[in-house]
Enzyme design. Structure first.
Site, mmCIF file in Angstrom:
data_model
loop_
_atom_site.group_PDB
_atom_site.id
_atom_site.type_symbol
_atom_site.label_atom_id
_atom_site.label_comp_id
_atom_site.label_asym_id
_atom_site.label_seq_id
_atom_site.Cartn_x
_atom_site.Cartn_y
_atom_site.Cartn_z
ATOM 1 N N ILE A 1 0.865 -1.173 0.007
ATOM 2 C CA ILE A 1 0.115 0.013 -0.136
ATOM 3 C C ILE A 1 0.873 1.268 -0.074
ATOM 4 C CG2 ILE A 1 -1.653 1.350 1.277
ATOM 5 C CD1 ILE A 1 -2.797 -1.372 2.297
ATOM 6 N N ASP B 1 11.780 2.834 4.818
ATOM 7 C CA ASP B 1 11.397 1.352 4.936
ATOM 8 C C ASP B 1 12.507 0.707 5.230
ATOM 9 O OD1 ASP B 1 8.765 -0.162 3.244
ATOM 10 O OD2 ASP B 1 10.317 -1.105 4.093
ATOM 11 N N GLY C 1 8.887 -4.993 2.481
ATOM 12 C CA GLY C 1 8.680 -4.305 1.482
ATOM 13 C C GLY C 1 9.842 -4.581 0.447
ATOM 14 N N THR D 1 7.685 -3.743 16.297
ATOM 15 C CA THR D 1 7.532 -2.901 15.312
ATOM 16 C C THR D 1 6.299 -2.126 15.595
ATOM 17 O OG1 THR D 1 8.937 -4.438 13.992
ATOM 18 C CG2 THR D 1 7.497 -2.794 12.845
ATOM 19 N N TYR E 1 -1.661 -9.563 17.624
ATOM 20 C CA TYR E 1 -1.583 -8.410 16.451
ATOM 21 C C TYR E 1 -2.669 -7.410 16.585
ATOM 22 C CZ TYR E 1 -1.669 -6.477 11.705
ATOM 23 O OH TYR E 1 -1.745 -5.873 10.688
ATOM 24 N N LYS F 1 -2.509 -3.579 17.268
ATOM 25 C CA LYS F 1 -3.020 -2.500 16.511
ATOM 26 C C LYS F 1 -4.117 -1.758 17.267
ATOM 27 C CE LYS F 1 -1.122 -2.440 12.265
ATOM 28 N NZ LYS F 1 -0.597 -1.104 11.910
#
Ligand code: UDP
Length: 335
Positions: free
Chosen positions: A18, A37, A42, A101, A155, A159
């Site tokens: 994205i 990044d 990625g 992360t 996860y 989030k």
């Protein structure tokens, strides 16, 4: 865009699926863009079309590097925070690294945005709703999560905290902040390596390998096009009524995973058959899948007129062809 001033955006996770489309789109909108990044999931290839563009720069580094984040953000007025450990396989295989992360990375980025007065958007996910399979999840729907000790739910827990950190900065320090919740966003450049079902099925079909349907394939999803959601992200940050809100972004057409496999086989003309794989074989012990996940995008429609128009077959076709012209294609049509 405000007056003559050139806006400068940082896209964390800019080399991801994205993120790279967002970089492309921001450039078409006249922004200067810095992608940050660490290239963990990625890839530089996603940005090679911008290599020679004077308004674009790729910085290889991690959102966990607080000093670097601060240095880059201080020169920007807009921050899109997409860097995260993504994909069910990544989360299951590297739970600690993923958590770090997703928690500390977000904290670093949001702190820098607030310190330097930048607008801030954080990419969240429909995973935060967990097992709530209501027909059309609205942003205030309850979260139904399993134990945080199961990696899938860790996860969703991380989030959820990302959203909260951003929200509190918005409340306490007036950070102009938008939270977007993505529902199974797909398109060209998405890789199947980390679990995402559509690129996996397309690759399997194009190589005539069996299509791996997990469980019985009755679980349902609603896939959204990256070309619909990326412009929406930019518009939401231009819309003060969206500040300090979570906004669902996704598609409209619901399909079962078995139905998806059939459509991919048909659209590729593949000779692949379907291989049913147990969840245990796919993800290991104790994995829980969501039976259904369907967004209600009324809020995005009210805020910015969001109306995702692309049909699933067209989305799949653009993935098969690696067609990355989604932002410009509509204008190219001659009537
Ligand atoms: N899935 C599948 N085969 C695959 C990969 C995924 O059947 O090779 C299923 C997965 O179990 C889930 C759905 O496809 O029910 C969507 O998976 P994905 O990881 O893309 O997104 P999720 O909705 O789970 O976040």
């Amino acid at each position: 865009m405000e007056g003559e001033k050139t806006l400068k955006a940082i896209v964390t996770g800019g080399a991801g699926f994205i993120g790279s489309h967002l970089c492309d789109y921001l450039i078409t909108q006249g922004y200067q863009v810095v992608a940050l990044d660490d290239l963990s999931t990625g890839s530089e290839a996603n940005l090679e079309q911008l290599n020679d563009n004077a308004d674009f720069e790729l910085i290889k580094g991690s959102v966990l590097d607080k000093r670097l984040v601060n240095d880059v953000v201080k020169d920007c007025d807009t921050v899109f925070h997409l860097a995260a450990a993504v994909g069910v396989h990544t989360i299951v295989e590297k739970p600690l690294q993923s958590l770090r992360t997703n928690l500390h990375g977000t904290e670093n980025v949001v702190e820098a945005a607030a310190a330097h007065g930048a607008r801030f958007l954080v990419a969240s996910t429909s995973e935060v709703y967990g097992k709530n399979n209501t027909d059309g999840l609205t942003e205030d729907a309850d979260r139904i999560l399993g134990s945080p000790l199961k990696s899938r739910w860790s996860y969703a827990a991380a989030k959820g905290l990302d959203e909260l950190v951003a929200y509190i900065y918005g409340e306490e320090s007036g950070l102009p902040c938008v939270i977007t919740r993505f529902f199974n966003i797909v398109g060209p450049r998405q890789t199947g390596r980390y679990g995402m079902v559509v690129p996996r099925f397309v690759t399997q079909a194009l190589t005539d390998e069996p299509i791996t349907v997990y469980g019985e394939g009755t679980q349902r999803r609603c896939f959204g096009s990256v070309f619909d959601v990326v412009p929406a992200m930019v518009e939401l940050l231009d819309t003060p009524e969206a500040y300090n809100r979570a906004v669902n972004l996704g598609g409209r057409e619901e399909v079962s995973i078995k139905g998806l496999a059939d459509r991919v086989i048909e659209l590729t003309g593949s000779r692949s058959g379907i291989r049913y794989v147990s969840y245990e074989e796919a993800y290991g012990d104790g994995y829980e899948d969501m039976e259904r996940r369907m967004p209600d995008t009324t809020l995005a429609h009210e805020l910015i007129g969001y109306a995702p128009g692309r049909r699933l077959d067209d989305i799949i076709a653009s993935i098969i062809k690696h067609d990355t012209t989604g932002f410009i294609a509509p204008q190219a049509v001659v009537v």
